[in-house]
Motif scaffolding. Sequence first.
Motif, PDB file in Angstrom:
ATOM      1  N   ARG A 138       0.829  -1.223   0.000  1.00 58.21           N
ATOM      2  CA  ARG A 138       0.000   0.000   0.000  1.00 58.21           C
ATOM      3  C   ARG A 138       0.859   1.268   0.000  1.00 58.21           C
ATOM      4  O   ARG A 138       0.453   2.306  -0.521  1.00 58.21           O
ATOM      5  N   PHE A 139       2.047   1.163   0.613  1.00 62.00           N
ATOM      6  CA  PHE A 139       2.910   2.352   0.746  1.00 62.00           C
ATOM      7  C   PHE A 139       4.338   1.973   0.331  1.00 62.00           C
ATOM      8  O   PHE A 139       5.237   1.847   1.178  1.00 62.00           O
ATOM      9  N   PRO A 140       4.561   1.784  -0.958  1.00 63.54           N
ATOM     10  CA  PRO A 140       5.831   1.198  -1.418  1.00 63.54           C
ATOM     11  C   PRO A 140       7.063   2.057  -1.173  1.00 63.54           C
ATOM     12  O   PRO A 140       8.182   1.540  -1.175  1.00 63.54           O
ATOM     13  N   ALA A 141       6.881   3.358  -0.954  1.00 58.65           N
ATOM     14  CA  ALA A 141       8.068   4.206  -0.757  1.00 58.65           C
ATOM     15  C   ALA A 141       8.457   4.322   0.717  1.00 58.65           C
ATOM     16  O   ALA A 141       9.430   5.014   1.043  1.00 58.65           O
ATOM     17  N   LEU A 142       7.712   3.655   1.605  1.00 54.78           N
ATOM     18  CA  LEU A 142       8.043   3.737   3.042  1.00 54.78           C
ATOM     19  C   LEU A 142       9.432   3.202   3.313  1.00 54.78           C
ATOM     20  O   LEU A 142       9.855   2.194   2.734  1.00 54.78           O
ATOM     21  N   ARG A 143      10.119   3.846   4.251  1.00 54.41           N
ATOM     22  CA  ARG A 143      11.410   3.338   4.712  1.00 54.41           C
ATOM     23  C   ARG A 143      11.251   2.941   6.180  1.00 54.41           C
ATOM     24  O   ARG A 143      11.150   3.797   7.053  1.00 54.41           O
ATOM     25  N   ILE A 144      11.177   1.620   6.425  1.00 55.96           N
ATOM     26  CA  ILE A 144      10.942   1.092   7.770  1.00 55.96           C
ATOM     27  C   ILE A 144      12.189   0.336   8.220  1.00 55.96           C
ATOM     28  O   ILE A 144      12.730  -0.487   7.476  1.00 55.96           O
ATOM     29  N   GLY A 145      12.642   0.607   9.436  1.00 56.49           N
ATOM     30  CA  GLY A 145      13.787  -0.103  10.001  1.00 56.49           C
ATOM     31  C   GLY A 145      13.399  -0.748  11.321  1.00 56.49           C
ATOM     32  O   GLY A 145      12.487  -0.275  11.999  1.00 56.49           O
ATOM     33  N   PHE A 146      14.086  -1.810  11.694  1.00 54.02           N
ATOM     34  CA  PHE A 146      13.764  -2.545  12.916  1.00 54.02           C
ATOM     35  C   PHE A 146      14.977  -2.631  13.838  1.00 54.02           C
ATOM     36  O   PHE A 146      16.112  -2.833  13.382  1.00 54.02           O
ATOM     37  N   SER A 147      14.715  -2.513  15.127  1.00 50.21           N
ATOM     38  CA  SER A 147      15.776  -2.661  16.125  1.00 50.21           C
ATOM     39  C   SER A 147      16.165  -4.142  16.263  1.00 50.21           C
ATOM     40  O   SER A 147      15.489  -5.033  15.748  1.00 50.21           O
ATOM     41  N   HIS A 148      17.252  -4.374  16.978  1.00 46.82           N
ATOM     42  CA  HIS A 148      17.665  -5.724  17.382  1.00 46.82           C
ATOM     43  C   HIS A 148      17.746  -6.688  16.186  1.00 46.82           C
ATOM     44  O   HIS A 148      17.357  -7.856  16.284  1.00 46.82           O
ATOM     45  N   GLY A 149      18.243  -6.180  15.079  1.00 49.36           N
ATOM     46  CA  GLY A 149      18.447  -7.021  13.896  1.00 49.36           C
ATOM     47  C   GLY A 149      17.165  -7.617  13.342  1.00 49.36           C
ATOM     48  O   GLY A 149      17.206  -8.633  12.648  1.00 49.36           O
TER      49      GLY A 149
END
Length: 339
Positions: free
Chosen positions: A217-228
């Motif tokens: 739905r939101f292909p340009a989102l930049r999502i990052g996650f903690s703890h690998g």
Amino acid sequence: MIPLIDLHSHVSPAMLPGSPREELQPRWPCMHCLSSQKGSLLIGDTLFRDLDWRSWDADRRLEDMARDGVSMQVLSPMPELLSYWFDPKDAAVLCDASNHLIASLAASHPARFRGLGAVPLQDPVAAAQALPRLKSEFGLSGVEIGSNIMGRLPGDAAFDPFWAAAEELGMCVFVHALHPVAAKTIDPPPFYVPFALFPVDVAMAAASILMGGVLDRFPALRIGFSHGGGALGSILGRLDTGWHATDGFKQRAHASPSATARQMFYDSNVYDPAYLKFLAETALPGRIFTGTDYPYDIMQRSPAEFISSAGLDARALASVRVGAASEFLGEDLTQVMAH
Ligand SMILES: [Zn+2]
């Protein structure tokens, strides 16, 4: 020398605003309420964590960055201050205390700090409305959110207004472990929650985003996650098998989970160089940025040495030190001065 960008480092204000209403007092955080000398953070009357000036003082942090060879820290709130358990208007008071501190630190040393702010995501529309100001007035690159929001996983379509605003503004979103869902149904033994359940909750968050089709739905989102990404690396094969077996989770996710996972980002905070190498070269190449959890006891000490001990090839090493961070923040940081 290649710059080293630490994407996972926390701050906490030296003083917090008082509880806006009497009845919130038992749950409201307070700094220096135990002693004016010691930076103890109380939640109501209970000691949550002892903090020191590394949490709010730029010069003190710069000393440690020089010692550790860290070129730039990306500052995010101590997750306990995300305040999803308060009314959104009350939570916004605490969110802005963090946002002001982060903005002032970043503005004081623009070559050394970037900032991720806080929004009251328990109200996704209010959170979406708060984002433009964080970018234009506070100069922040993105926001930090919890791995669940009062038990709701971030892949839930209820959060779409927030994701839409983040995408439109080009603000990155760092998902950090917070109040793990599994902890609510057990009586956890000491230390079980941060050491065993944080990575489980982060994987739950990532899986919900993958299975819920958020990136479709939101292909340009930049999502990052903690703890690998927590336990995500160990369940990607299973998620892919399930995706094939269920016609893409009943057509909710257009691409396989492992393919979509390679559109997102994860920090290096896994404490195991062999696993870091697996993530950075095999499972999620180009998607791993450095993250230490500074300044807390669990932080990855000597991050440059830890990353180098993984024996990464030159391309993966450059990506973990600066390349993935640049892409996540939406800013070329490869020319930042190495320290
Ligand atoms: Zn952290």
